[in-house]
Design a protein around this motif. Structure first.
Motif, PDB file in Angstrom:
ATOM      1  N   ASP A  32     -38.201  -7.448   4.276  1.00 29.06           N
ATOM      2  CA  ASP A  32     -37.001  -7.589   5.107  1.00 29.06           C
ATOM      3  C   ASP A  32     -37.328  -7.962   6.548  1.00 29.06           C
ATOM      4  OD1 ASP A  32     -35.295  -6.908   2.993  1.00 29.06           O
ATOM      5  OD2 ASP A  32     -35.480  -4.768   3.397  1.00 29.06           O
ATOM      6  N   ASP A  77     -30.146  -9.415   0.200  1.00 29.90           N
ATOM      7  CA  ASP A  77     -29.626  -8.775  -1.013  1.00 29.90           C
ATOM      8  C   ASP A  77     -30.595  -8.952  -2.177  1.00 29.90           C
ATOM      9  OD1 ASP A  77     -27.390  -8.030   0.370  1.00 29.90           O
ATOM     10  OD2 ASP A  77     -26.048  -9.523  -0.534  1.00 29.90           O
ATOM     11  N   TRP A  78     -31.215 -10.130  -2.263  1.00 24.17           N
ATOM     12  CA  TRP A  78     -32.159 -10.378  -3.348  1.00 24.17           C
ATOM     13  C   TRP A  78     -33.379  -9.464  -3.226  1.00 24.17           C
ATOM     14  CZ3 TRP A  78     -36.262 -14.663  -3.361  1.00 24.17           C
ATOM     15  CH2 TRP A  78     -36.897 -14.718  -4.606  1.00 24.17           C
ATOM     16  N   ALA A 129     -33.485  -6.656  -1.890  1.00 21.25           N
ATOM     17  CA  ALA A 129     -33.078  -5.259  -2.096  1.00 21.25           C
ATOM     18  C   ALA A 129     -32.800  -4.940  -3.557  1.00 21.25           C
ATOM     19  CB  ALA A 129     -31.836  -4.954  -1.258  1.00 21.25           C
ATOM     20  N   GLN A 130     -32.586  -5.939  -4.381  1.00 20.94           N
ATOM     21  CA  GLN A 130     -32.267  -5.699  -5.783  1.00 20.94           C
ATOM     22  C   GLN A 130     -33.477  -5.129  -6.505  1.00 20.94           C
ATOM     23  OE1 GLN A 130     -30.842  -9.340  -7.512  1.00 20.94           O
ATOM     24  NE2 GLN A 130     -29.109  -9.504  -6.102  1.00 20.94           N
ATOM     25  N   ASP A 131     -33.339  -3.912  -6.974  1.00 25.32           N
ATOM     26  CA  ASP A 131     -34.370  -3.250  -7.761  1.00 25.32           C
ATOM     27  C   ASP A 131     -35.753  -3.466  -7.155  1.00 25.32           C
ATOM     28  OD1 ASP A 131     -35.886  -1.985  -9.618  1.00 25.32           O
ATOM     29  OD2 ASP A 131     -34.866  -2.830 -11.345  1.00 25.32           O
ATOM     30  N   ARG A 132     -36.067  -2.675  -6.173  1.00 25.87           N
ATOM     31  CA  ARG A 132     -37.321  -2.836  -5.444  1.00 25.87           C
ATOM     32  C   ARG A 132     -38.549  -2.533  -6.297  1.00 25.87           C
ATOM     33  NH1 ARG A 132     -36.773  -3.907  -0.125  1.00 25.87           N
ATOM     34  NH2 ARG A 132     -34.729  -3.554   0.820  1.00 25.87           N
ATOM     35  N   LYS A 188     -40.427  -9.652  -5.545  1.00 24.00           N
ATOM     36  CA  LYS A 188     -39.777 -10.945  -5.736  1.00 24.00           C
ATOM     37  C   LYS A 188     -40.744 -12.091  -5.400  1.00 24.00           C
ATOM     38  CE  LYS A 188     -36.047  -8.524  -6.431  1.00 24.00           C
ATOM     39  NZ  LYS A 188     -36.519  -7.192  -6.014  1.00 24.00           N
ATOM     40  N   ARG A 206     -36.797 -18.814  -8.160  1.00 27.25           N
ATOM     41  CA  ARG A 206     -35.871 -17.919  -8.840  1.00 27.25           C
ATOM     42  C   ARG A 206     -35.854 -18.243 -10.329  1.00 27.25           C
ATOM     43  NH1 ARG A 206     -32.082 -15.247  -5.537  1.00 27.25           N
ATOM     44  NH2 ARG A 206     -31.817 -14.002  -7.410  1.00 27.25           N
ATOM     45  N   ARG A 247     -23.124 -16.672 -11.693  1.00 28.98           N
ATOM     46  CA  ARG A 247     -24.355 -15.880 -11.751  1.00 28.98           C
ATOM     47  C   ARG A 247     -25.502 -16.807 -12.169  1.00 28.98           C
ATOM     48  NH1 ARG A 247     -25.006 -12.691 -15.472  1.00 28.98           N
ATOM     49  NH2 ARG A 247     -26.527 -11.355 -14.430  1.00 28.98           N
ATOM     50  N   ASP A 307     -30.941 -11.331 -13.797  1.00 34.48           N
ATOM     51  CA  ASP A 307     -31.297 -10.021 -13.267  1.00 34.48           C
ATOM     52  C   ASP A 307     -32.575  -9.547 -13.959  1.00 34.48           C
ATOM     53  OD1 ASP A 307     -30.632  -8.871 -15.782  1.00 34.48           O
ATOM     54  OD2 ASP A 307     -28.577  -8.447 -15.138  1.00 34.48           O
ATOM     55  N   GLN A 308     -33.054  -8.381 -13.562  1.00 32.92           N
ATOM     56  CA  GLN A 308     -34.359  -7.954 -14.055  1.00 32.92           C
ATOM     57  C   GLN A 308     -34.369  -7.676 -15.553  1.00 32.92           C
ATOM     58  OE1 GLN A 308     -36.887  -8.401 -12.354  1.00 32.92           O
ATOM     59  NE2 GLN A 308     -35.985  -8.684 -10.340  1.00 32.92           N
TER      60      GLN A 308
END
Length: 329
Positions: free
Chosen positions: A8, A40-41, A43-46, A50, A73, A104, A108-109
């Motif tokens: 971040d 936001d990306w 932060a998604q499921d740390r 990424k 991505r 979408r 997602d993971q």
């Protein structure tokens, strides 16, 4: 010069390089929301680092200087098909517009894990920018050896079926072609953009790289081995950050956990490795009984880290059904 994963705190510098480079054009709404979309990306499921990397020069008198950024991505197959069927320049803008419009486009993971264990993933690389765009510049030449290293750090071990990317200018397009990518579309650069700004889009798929080819992309990305250890997502994350050189304290800060939790994760990693591959955790000093649980020694940790560096498939999402059987001791 080194590479590492973006966090971040790096986003303001990444956005500054993005704006200064001026070759990857995005619409006003996308540029307005780009900081939030990236934040936001991340932060998604740390638990899942990424594939968003930066390269920095550590020799600067005023601290590290940002030299390049690159992100990729995993997308739904139908999105990948759309990008090829209806080609438009500036993949980053197009994907972000889809996201802002309520679609979408990104996996997602859970979806990444399922595709990784199944037919394979569709990967889009919509952004790679350097502070010095000229590939012959001395800083660019210093970047060149570690550019592929960072790419493999982010993608090796994933079961990638096909890749679609974008670069700017003929020299960059020729560089990608030399690596086996096929140019599928070249667009004219808008008036007022810097030289060598025309977007070139390229693709490569598994069919281009047969199994067993003496090619790092084929062996590490397009035809990876299945994992043997079955590390949990949280353990994968700790090991991934360790591979990029983070200390336990830095890993704890990244994940918002205690340093003791990181130590516990290392103990769990060593237990898992010992259960599947006890020879990696053998106490060669003879001080530990053969049937004793593994200790978290610096030598053991270095051995395990080096094994994982050679087997990045161990650090990628997998579904519970694909967990490897536990080795009996």
């Amino acid at each position: 010069m080194r590479y590492r994963l973006v966090d971040d705190a790096d986003l303001p510098r990444c956005l500054d390089l993005f704006d200064r480079n001026g070759r990857c054009l995005v619409s006003a709404p996308v540029r307005e929301h780009l900081p939030r979309l990236w934040a936001d990306w991340l932060a998604q499921d740390r638990r899942f680092p990424k594939p968003f990397a930066l390269w920095e020069d550590l020799r600067g008198p005023h601290g590290p200087r940002l030299e390049a950024i690159g992100l990729s991505r995993f997308v739904h197959d139908e999105v990948h098909d759309l990008l090829l069927r209806e080609p438009q320049p500036y993949l980053l803008d197009r994907l972000c517009r889809l996201a802002l419009d309520g679609h979408r486009p990104f996996l997602d993971q859970r979806e990444v894990a399922r595709a990784n264990a199944g037919a394979g993933l569709s990967l889009v690389m919509p952004l790679y920018l350097q502070r010095e765009h000229d590939l012959g510049h001395p800083d660019s030449l210093r970047l060149r050896p570690i550019g592929p290293a960072a790419w493999y750090f982010c993608h090796a071990g994933y079961n990638v079926r096909r890749i679609h990317g974008e670069v700017y200018g003929r020299p960059a397009a020729d560089y990608m072609a030399a690596g086996g990518f096929r140019t599928v579309q070249a667009f004219a650069a808008p008036a007022g953009t810097p030289s060598d700004s025309e977007p070139h889009q390229h693709v490569i798929d598994r069919g281009d790289l047969p199994p067993g080819a003496i090619n790092a992309m084929s062996l590490w990305v397009m035809h990876p081995q299945p994992p043997a250890l079955g590390l949990s997502p949280s353990l994968q994350t700790v090991a991934t950050y360790a591979l990029q050189g983070d200390t336990d304290r830095a890993i704890a800060a990244r994940l918002g956990i205690s340093a003791d939790a990181v130590k516990q994760a290392w103990r769990a990693i060593l237990r898992t490795v010992s259960a599947h591959m006890p020879e990696l955790c053998t106490d060669t000093s003879g001080a530990t009984a053969p049937d004793a649980p593994p200790v978290r020694g610096a030598e053991h940790r270095r051995t395990v880290v080096e094994y994982l560096r050679q087997h990045m498939e161990e650090l990628r999402p997998w579904t519970p059904a694909d967990a490897p059987p536990r080795r009996r001791r």
